[in-house]
Design an enzyme around this catalytic site. Sequence first.
Site, PDB file in Angstrom:
ATOM      1  N   CYS A  15      25.292  50.660  21.096  1.00  0.00           N
ATOM      2  CA  CYS A  15      25.592  50.475  21.998  1.00  0.00           C
ATOM      3  C   CYS A  15      24.363  50.303  22.555  1.00  0.00           C
ATOM      4  O   CYS A  15      25.405  49.950  23.997  1.00  0.00           O
ATOM      5  CB  CYS A  15      26.014  51.553  22.668  1.00  0.00           C
ATOM      6  N   GLU A  43      30.132  43.168  27.619  1.00  0.00           N
ATOM      7  CA  GLU A  43      29.396  44.294  26.487  1.00  0.00           C
ATOM      8  C   GLU A  43      30.519  42.674  24.970  1.00  0.00           C
ATOM      9  O   GLU A  43      31.199  42.858  25.248  1.00  0.00           O
ATOM     10  CB  GLU A  43      29.612  45.391  25.491  1.00  0.00           C
TER      11      GLU A  43
END
Length: 486
Positions: free
Chosen positions: A289, A386
């Site tokens: 992340c 992302e």
Amino acid sequence: MAPEIKYTKLFINNEWVDAKSGKTFATYTPHDGSVIAHVAEGDKADIDLAVSAAKAAFHRNSEWRLLDASARGRLLNKFADLVERDAQYLVELESYNNGMLLNLAVHFIQNSSRSIRYYASLADKIQGDTIPADGDLFSYTLKQPIGVCGLILPWNGPIAMFINKVITALTAGCTVVVKPAEQTPLTALALAALFKEAGFPPGVVNVVNGFGPGAGTSLTHHPDVAKISFTGSAEVGKLIQQAAGKVNLKRVTLELGGKSPLVIMNDADLNVAVPCAANGVFGHQGQICIAASRLFVQSGIYDEFVKRAVEFAKNIKIGNPTEPTTQHGPQVDGEMMEKVLGYIEKGKREGAKLLTGGKRVGTKGFYIEPTVFAGVTDEMTIAKEEIFGPVQSILKFDTLEEVLDRANNTNYGLAAGIFTKDINNALQFAKHAEAGNVWVNTYFVFQPQLPFGGFKESGLGRENGIACVEPYLEVKTVAITLPKKF
Ligand code: NAI
Ligand code: MG
């Protein structure tokens, strides 16, 4: 040799049970995509059972609730002993089911055992205040465990996430139902067995494997679940908060995605910055992340940096993650691999310069070459979304003021980094970066002592640090009238 798979059932009330439906699902190794086990597939009925067990274990007269806080700490330390005893096995199983490099799995498990001991030491330091209220009152606060916690895990760090969330909840005195990610169900079961062996009473820790729609949603909508802690996509994080609002105002902690900027100033030491930036985005094949997925390089060193970054990426050794010399393993599954390859195609189509990598490796397993794009601009998809893959996107900037605004121009806010020798630049960046974690002349600093979490859509709340237990506690204020003044 493949590690032995000892547990495939659901773990409810310290027993191994089949799913009520009798269903199972296959789990794979990302090295070659082959099936390595069939695991019980939990659904609503199983979540209901697990929540009942956790609720019974939380009853005021239960063995768990009657334990002294210091005894809770000792039990947690016993669990740490068992994790350390079985570390080699756990590392091999993690690598086999997840595709994580052995070295990285070792790092995670060492960090996890430090975490357990750190939290264990906090168990008997949860205390309230005595408060000088107005009038003839004796007032104090109690901090009490919130109740049954649903812990929903991602696949990218199965052992580390399991341990982090479960241990925090148990330190507070809560009981838990864990829903691991469907891609990586195995290490959670191996850890559940260690809780039983350590002597945790039945119902304190329950593990129900299964899918998001089904096991996951049953947990997030369960009226007897007091809190959800979730790590995963921002999309699902929003659904979880909605479910909490709809059902019973569950407390929610969310650790979501990121599009973290790493800034390299002209005065940076490139011998450190180049490998650090590469590890920041290629580490764990980019499935982290906090990946440094927007690399801003100042114009004075841009060409030299790009040359060195490409050289670095080309020399990364790709191979089976369970072999100790491998530096780059597979993506977790075919779906994630296709998603990442899709982003690479978009990068090319939108005009970024592909300098190395960009392709799948072989036809078995889910390997993607470490990929470097230069000439990336802020509006390109690869600079906005992302990717969760081994894709380094290099952007150019001129001044710190400019790069701060560009770095902050995202809905995410998990991490940010800067390489510079100028203390003023470092401090200005640390002050103004909209991110829960800022790293200077380094990247990826992650320890049990340091609070971790995100600004904006990267999450809600913090994990780790002394305050990590707070989100698992309710504060109760007690006010007692004193009979009369003396
Ligand atoms: P996801 O958010 O769908 O899954 C994470 C966990 O949530 C899994 O256990 C899943 O079963 C569960 N889940 C899924 N839908 C749910 C629902 N409606 N209610 C309750 N639980 C639910 O993430 P996924 O699909 O594995 O990956 C998608 C993207 O999310 C990745 O490409 C990446 O960008 C991001 N991600 C971020 C992670 C992080 O560390 N912050 C970890 C994993 C993924
Ligand atoms: Mg999903």
